[in-house]
Design a protein around this motif. Structure first.
Motif, PDB file in Angstrom:
ATOM      1  N   GLY A  32       0.804  -1.210   0.000  1.00 43.60           N
ATOM      2  CA  GLY A  32       0.000   0.000   0.000  1.00 43.60           C
ATOM      3  C   GLY A  32       0.836   1.258   0.000  1.00 43.60           C
ATOM      4  O   GLY A  32       0.446   2.243   0.611  1.00 43.60           O
ATOM      5  N   GLU A  33       1.972   1.225  -0.650  1.00 44.22           N
ATOM      6  CA  GLU A  33       2.811   2.418  -0.670  1.00 44.22           C
ATOM      7  C   GLU A  33       2.055   3.537  -1.346  1.00 44.22           C
ATOM      8  O   GLU A  33       1.347   3.294  -2.313  1.00 44.22           O
ATOM      9  CB  GLU A  33       4.115   2.142  -1.401  1.00 44.22           C
ATOM     10  N   PRO A  34       2.152   4.735  -0.929  1.00 45.74           N
ATOM     11  CA  PRO A  34       2.934   5.316   0.149  1.00 45.74           C
ATOM     12  C   PRO A  34       2.209   5.290   1.487  1.00 45.74           C
ATOM     13  O   PRO A  34       2.694   5.804   2.470  1.00 45.74           O
ATOM     14  CB  PRO A  34       3.138   6.749  -0.309  1.00 45.74           C
ATOM     15  N   PHE A  35       1.020   4.643   1.516  1.00 47.72           N
ATOM     16  CA  PHE A  35       0.213   4.688   2.725  1.00 47.72           C
ATOM     17  C   PHE A  35       0.848   3.936   3.882  1.00 47.72           C
ATOM     18  O   PHE A  35       0.713   4.333   5.035  1.00 47.72           O
ATOM     19  CB  PHE A  35      -1.193   4.163   2.434  1.00 47.72           C
ATOM     20  N   THR A  36       1.553   2.854   3.593  1.00 49.45           N
ATOM     21  CA  THR A  36       2.225   2.099   4.647  1.00 49.45           C
ATOM     22  C   THR A  36       3.305   2.954   5.303  1.00 49.45           C
ATOM     23  O   THR A  36       3.412   3.026   6.529  1.00 49.45           O
ATOM     24  CB  THR A  36       2.850   0.813   4.078  1.00 49.45           C
TER      25      THR A  36
END
Length: 92
Positions: A32-36
């Protein structure tokens, strides 16, 4: 001692390069980049904030208790000075 530690780290490094597994496996976190990354940054910021708030509240509590103890000591000293002044008046 240092030589054995250096040798251990060198062997570990060689094994890592050979197995091509030097980085920990973080695939369970999802892609889930950039959410991680943003989640981890927010979590670290919150931990730092919580730690600082706890230190500030402990410091305020310690300061207030010291101030209370100091005011009690000042009151005791004033009472001692008054009693000494009363004794001097009676002696005169």
């Amino acid at each position: 001692m240092m030589e054995s530690v250096r040798q251990y780290l060198q062997d570990w490094s060689d094994a890592c390069e050979y197995a091509n597994e030097c980085a920990p496996d973080l695939s369970v976190l999802g892609n889930g980049e950039p959410f991680t990354a943003l989640f981890f940054i927010a979590a670290v910021c919150y931990l730092v904030y919580a730690f600082n708030e706890a230190r500030i509240s402990r410091r305020v509590h310690a300061t207030s208790s010291v101030a209370g103890a100091a005011s009690e000591l000042i009151g005791v000293v004033e009472q001692m000075q008054q009693s000494r002044a009363n004794r001097e008046k009676l002696a005169a």
